[in-house]
Design a protein around this motif. Structure first.
Motif, PDB file in Angstrom:
ATOM      1  N   PHE A 135       0.810  -1.193   0.031  1.00 11.87           N
ATOM      2  CA  PHE A 135       0.022   0.002  -0.030  1.00 11.87           C
ATOM      3  C   PHE A 135       0.775   1.268  -0.078  1.00 11.87           C
ATOM      4  O   PHE A 135       1.966   1.201   0.583  1.00 11.87           O
ATOM      5  N   ASP A 136       0.368   2.081  -0.476  1.00  9.74           N
ATOM      6  CA  ASP A 136       1.002   3.783  -0.808  1.00  9.74           C
ATOM      7  C   ASP A 136       0.310   4.304   0.448  1.00  9.74           C
ATOM      8  O   ASP A 136      -0.776   4.712   0.599  1.00  9.74           O
ATOM      9  N   VAL A 137       1.347   4.744   1.562  1.00  8.46           N
ATOM     10  CA  VAL A 137       0.791   5.439   2.612  1.00  8.46           C
ATOM     11  C   VAL A 137       1.260   6.910   2.772  1.00  8.46           C
ATOM     12  O   VAL A 137       2.703   7.035   2.633  1.00  8.46           O
ATOM     13  N   ALA A 138       0.446   7.808   2.923  1.00  7.59           N
ATOM     14  CA  ALA A 138       0.920   9.227   2.839  1.00  7.59           C
ATOM     15  C   ALA A 138      -0.051   9.925   3.962  1.00  7.59           C
ATOM     16  O   ALA A 138      -1.121   9.685   4.319  1.00  7.59           O
ATOM     17  N   PRO A 139       0.573  11.042   4.631  1.00  8.85           N
ATOM     18  CA  PRO A 139      -0.199  11.673   5.623  1.00  8.85           C
ATOM     19  C   PRO A 139      -1.509  12.110   4.929  1.00  8.85           C
ATOM     20  O   PRO A 139      -1.621  12.717   3.697  1.00  8.85           O
ATOM     21  N   GLY A 140      -2.606  12.164   5.760  1.00 11.10           N
ATOM     22  CA  GLY A 140      -3.753  12.438   5.269  1.00 11.10           C
ATOM     23  C   GLY A 140      -4.786  13.590   6.052  1.00 11.10           C
ATOM     24  O   GLY A 140      -5.896  13.574   6.373  1.00 11.10           O
ATOM     25  N   GLY A 141      -3.839  14.482   6.814  1.00 13.58           N
ATOM     26  CA  GLY A 141      -4.623  15.105   7.807  1.00 13.58           C
ATOM     27  C   GLY A 141      -4.121  14.902   9.243  1.00 13.58           C
ATOM     28  O   GLY A 141      -3.229  14.041   9.499  1.00 13.58           O
ATOM     29  N   GLU A 142      -4.555  15.526   9.920  1.00 14.06           N
ATOM     30  CA  GLU A 142      -4.598  15.387  11.613  1.00 14.06           C
ATOM     31  C   GLU A 142      -4.838  13.845  12.102  1.00 14.06           C
ATOM     32  O   GLU A 142      -6.005  13.500  11.948  1.00 14.06           O
ATOM     33  N   ALA A 143      -3.679  13.120  12.511  1.00 15.24           N
ATOM     34  CA  ALA A 143      -4.140  11.742  12.875  1.00 15.24           C
ATOM     35  C   ALA A 143      -4.634  10.763  11.874  1.00 15.24           C
ATOM     36  O   ALA A 143      -5.577  10.078  12.130  1.00 15.24           O
ATOM     37  N   ALA A 144      -4.432  11.214  10.721  1.00 14.86           N
ATOM     38  CA  ALA A 144      -4.949  10.273   9.578  1.00 14.86           C
ATOM     39  C   ALA A 144      -4.159   9.759   8.324  1.00 14.86           C
ATOM     40  O   ALA A 144      -3.025  10.731   8.372  1.00 14.86           O
ATOM     41  N   PHE A 145      -4.351   8.969   7.619  1.00 10.95           N
ATOM     42  CA  PHE A 145      -3.395   8.581   6.350  1.00 10.95           C
ATOM     43  C   PHE A 145      -4.286   8.579   5.187  1.00 10.95           C
ATOM     44  O   PHE A 145      -5.504   8.335   5.310  1.00 10.95           O
ATOM     45  N   SER A 146      -3.631   8.740   4.188  1.00 14.34           N
ATOM     46  CA  SER A 146      -4.381   8.624   2.854  1.00 14.34           C
ATOM     47  C   SER A 146      -3.651   7.724   2.066  1.00 14.34           C
ATOM     48  O   SER A 146      -2.395   7.283   1.957  1.00 14.34           O
ATOM     49  N   VAL A 147      -4.392   6.290   2.045  1.00 21.22           N
ATOM     50  CA  VAL A 147      -3.887   5.045   1.646  1.00 21.22           C
ATOM     51  C   VAL A 147      -4.363   4.783   0.309  1.00 21.22           C
ATOM     52  O   VAL A 147      -5.539   4.646   0.238  1.00 21.22           O
ATOM     53  N   VAL A 148      -3.291   4.358  -0.765  1.00 20.45           N
ATOM     54  CA  VAL A 148      -3.696   4.003  -1.930  1.00 20.45           C
ATOM     55  C   VAL A 148      -3.391   2.399  -1.932  1.00 20.45           C
ATOM     56  O   VAL A 148      -2.123   2.117  -1.940  1.00 20.45           O
ATOM     57  N   PRO A 149      -4.474   1.595  -2.273  1.00 19.07           N
ATOM     58  CA  PRO A 149      -4.221   0.029  -2.507  1.00 19.07           C
ATOM     59  C   PRO A 149      -3.348  -0.198  -3.700  1.00 19.07           C
ATOM     60  O   PRO A 149      -3.282   0.612  -4.674  1.00 19.07           O
ATOM     61  N   PRO A 150      -2.739  -1.249  -3.728  1.00 20.33           N
ATOM     62  CA  PRO A 150      -1.926  -1.729  -4.841  1.00 20.33           C
ATOM     63  C   PRO A 150      -2.708  -2.043  -6.118  1.00 20.33           C
ATOM     64  O   PRO A 150      -4.013  -2.427  -5.653  1.00 20.33           O
ATOM     65  N   THR A 151      -2.228  -2.220  -6.964  1.00 12.72           N
ATOM     66  CA  THR A 151      -3.032  -2.319  -8.296  1.00 12.72           C
ATOM     67  C   THR A 151      -3.555  -3.747  -8.194  1.00 12.72           C
ATOM     68  O   THR A 151      -4.726  -4.096  -8.690  1.00 12.72           O
TER      69      THR A 151
END
Length: 554
Positions: A200-216
């Motif tokens: 998974f591609d994990v990036a900060p998504g705001g306060e106490a949250a992640f923005s996660v992109v599933p693999p293809t």
């Protein structure tokens, strides 16, 4: 590579085929290599099979392709079954100098139907029939090209067909959501490590949250709960504390469940085994009942959108299902079923909980007027109702539906009918292929009264006595009538009365029978004398003669 393939259960063949199998196991994407010289006009076409078209597959079997199958072909003929197996004509051989690599994505349902219709299973089909992620085609082709290049092959620019891939949308995952769902307090760093380890591609998504992109290749992950499940899998389910969830108070009574459970346990104690029969049936069952002379109590409840004609009607009785089991069992059995029955009345469906229990038996040599198995069934019914209601059940003659008109009775509690029992009507049994005598008791569960707790009555400290009477009564006089008449006439002096035998014979006269009665007599303030006992018996005989026309048998 050859060693790894062997350890994975694959038979190494040559460097080209081995590369194809290696990539399939490594990435999950099946590939197929064609001998470029066998592909006419250097063109591959994906099309439907043609009526009567034949193809010799790699296993050397000639197969007839139907229009429902998908094939890979050149402009002149089919070269392989798409997603299942290639053809012998385009097989890569030792003399092959150029190959065409195919990495495709197919509709899983169509591949599965093709494989089943031809009776042809393959490693490729077992994967394609699950509808693989489209991105795996590019990944598999690129990995195969790399392996072949490492082996000395010259790789050319690939040609892609179809729509462009659409990247998965990012999923917002709040860190607090992980603890809420799992009960585990995990740090943000550990959560990110678990997800990245799975691709998974994990990036900060705001306060106490992640923005996660599933693999293809993970098309099954679509929301935050799916991500939390992946985190739990990586953290280890054993690390999640087992906690019994709190059950909030509710207003739904558990009394019906408790009563049904008590009934089931009592019948099991009496030697019966539980059945579960179908609640849906077809018109054939109604026809069988009518042939046996049994008309439905109400209009049958018909399903508006039945799955089949055999499931058009809801059952109106548990008896046919149990009768069907009797027919299949053959040997004597004792069974019961607790279930709902349905009928249609005034345009609405009436649903009622029901109990039916009974047994099959071997023919006996009882006199025509006596049926020992009927008495056994009646005894089991009395024991059951005494256990679950705390009351003594009674019985009165009644012709029950589907029961023998001369060997059936209504079951009563406090004078109210709650069910029926008796010998299964031989016509009904024959209609349902039941061999031999069968006995059934049906109880309306909603008609059962609340449990009556027993009252303790101190026994008398003084000895009592008993008298036996042999009475001649009319055939329509029941044992219960005699017992009630005696108890009412003697009052507290009578501490017990029971009819324990019945006899019929020519010497009694037409329309008469003999009942043997035992009467227990006792006083609570003194020892009862013979004179008092004789006087009580005289009162009882007077009441019996006056109310029932009974006389002493001579």
């Amino acid at each position: 590579m050859r060693v790894r393939l062997a350890l994975a259960g694959q038979r190494p063949i040559n460097n080209v085929v081995d590369a194809s199998n290696y990539v399939m196991i490594e990435t999950g994407q099946p590939l197929h290599f064609y001998d470029a010289a066998a592909v006419s006009e250097s063109t591959l076409i994906v099309r439907d099979g043609r009526e009567g078209e034949t193809l010799v597959t790699l296993d050397g079997v000639e197969r007839t392709v139907s229009p429902q199958a998908l094939v890979i072909a050149d402009p002149h003929e089919a070269l392989g079954l798409a997603g299942v197996m290639g053809g012998e004509k385009s097989e890569v051989r030792n003399a092959t100098t150029a190959i065409v690599l195919e990495a495709a994505n197919f509709n899983g349902a169509r591949i599965r139907r093709t494989s089943q219709s031809l009776g042809l299973r393959s490693e490729a089909a077992s994967r394609h029939e699950k509808t693989l992620a489209p991105a795996l085609a590019d990944a598999g082709a690129a990995r195969a090209a790399q392996l072949l290049s490492d082996l000395g092959a010259t790789v050319y620019r690939p040609h892609a067909f179809g729509e462009d891939l659409v990247a998965a949308a990012p999923i917002a995952l709040r860190i607090a959501e992980v603890e809420r769902l799992l009960g585990l307090a995990l740090s943000a760093q550990r959560i990110a490590e678990h997800l990245r380890a799975l691709g998974f591609d994990v990036a900060p998504g705001g306060e106490a949250a992640f923005s996660v992109v599933p693999p293809t290749w993970r098309r099954d992950v679509t929301n935050a709960a799916d991500l939390v499940e992946e985190i739990a899998r990586m953290e280890g389910y054993d690390n999640i504390e087992a906690v019994v969830p709190a059950v909030p108070a509710h207003e739904i009574s558990s009394a019906p469940f408790d009563r049904e459970s008590a009934i089931a346990h009592e019948l099991a104690r009496l030697g019966y085994r539980e059945l579960i029969t179908h609640s849906l049936h077809g018109r054939d069952q109604l026809d069988r009942e009518r042939r046996a002379g049994v008309e439905p109590a109400g209009a049958p409840a018909e399903v508006l959108n039945p799955l089949s004609e055999e499931q058009r009607f809801l059952r109106s009785s548990l008896v046919p299902g149990i009768a069907g089991y009797f027919a299949a069992a053959g040997a004597p059995v004792r069974v019961f079923e607790i279930g709902h029955v349905f009928s249609q009345r005034d345009g609405r469906i009436d649903e009622r909980p029901m109990l039916t229990f009974g047994f099959t038996a071997t023919p006996d040599d009882d006199a025509p007027w006596r049926d020992t198995n009927f008495l056994r069934l009646k005894g089991d019914c009395e024991a059951l109702l005494a256990s679950v209601t705390g009351r003594r059940a009674g019985a009165r003659p009644s012709a029950g539906r589907g029961l023998h008109p001369r060997k059936s009775a209504a079951v009563t509690l406090d004078g109210e009918a709650v069910g029926e029992l008796g010998h299964l009507d031989p016509r009904f049994g024959k209609s349902f292929d039941v061999d031999g005598p069968a006995y059934l008791c049906s109880i309306e569960l909603d008609s059962l009264p609340e449990y009556a707790s027993p009252r303790y009555i101190p026994p008398s400290r003084y000895p009592g006595t008993s008298r036996d009477l042999a009475l001649s009564v009319a055939l329509d006089v029941g044992a219960g009538d005699v017992e009630r008449t005696i108890a009412r006439a003697l009052g507290a002096t009578c501490t017990g009365v029971r009819v324990f035998d019945e006899y019929r014979g020519e010497q009694l006269g037409e329309g008469r029978k003999s009942l043997a009665v035992r009467i227990a007599l006792q006083r609570f303030d003194a020892t009862i004398t013979d004179g008092e006992a004789d006087e009580a018996i005289a009162r009882a005989l007077g009441a019996l003669q006056g109310e029932l026309g009974a006389t002493i048998r001579t």
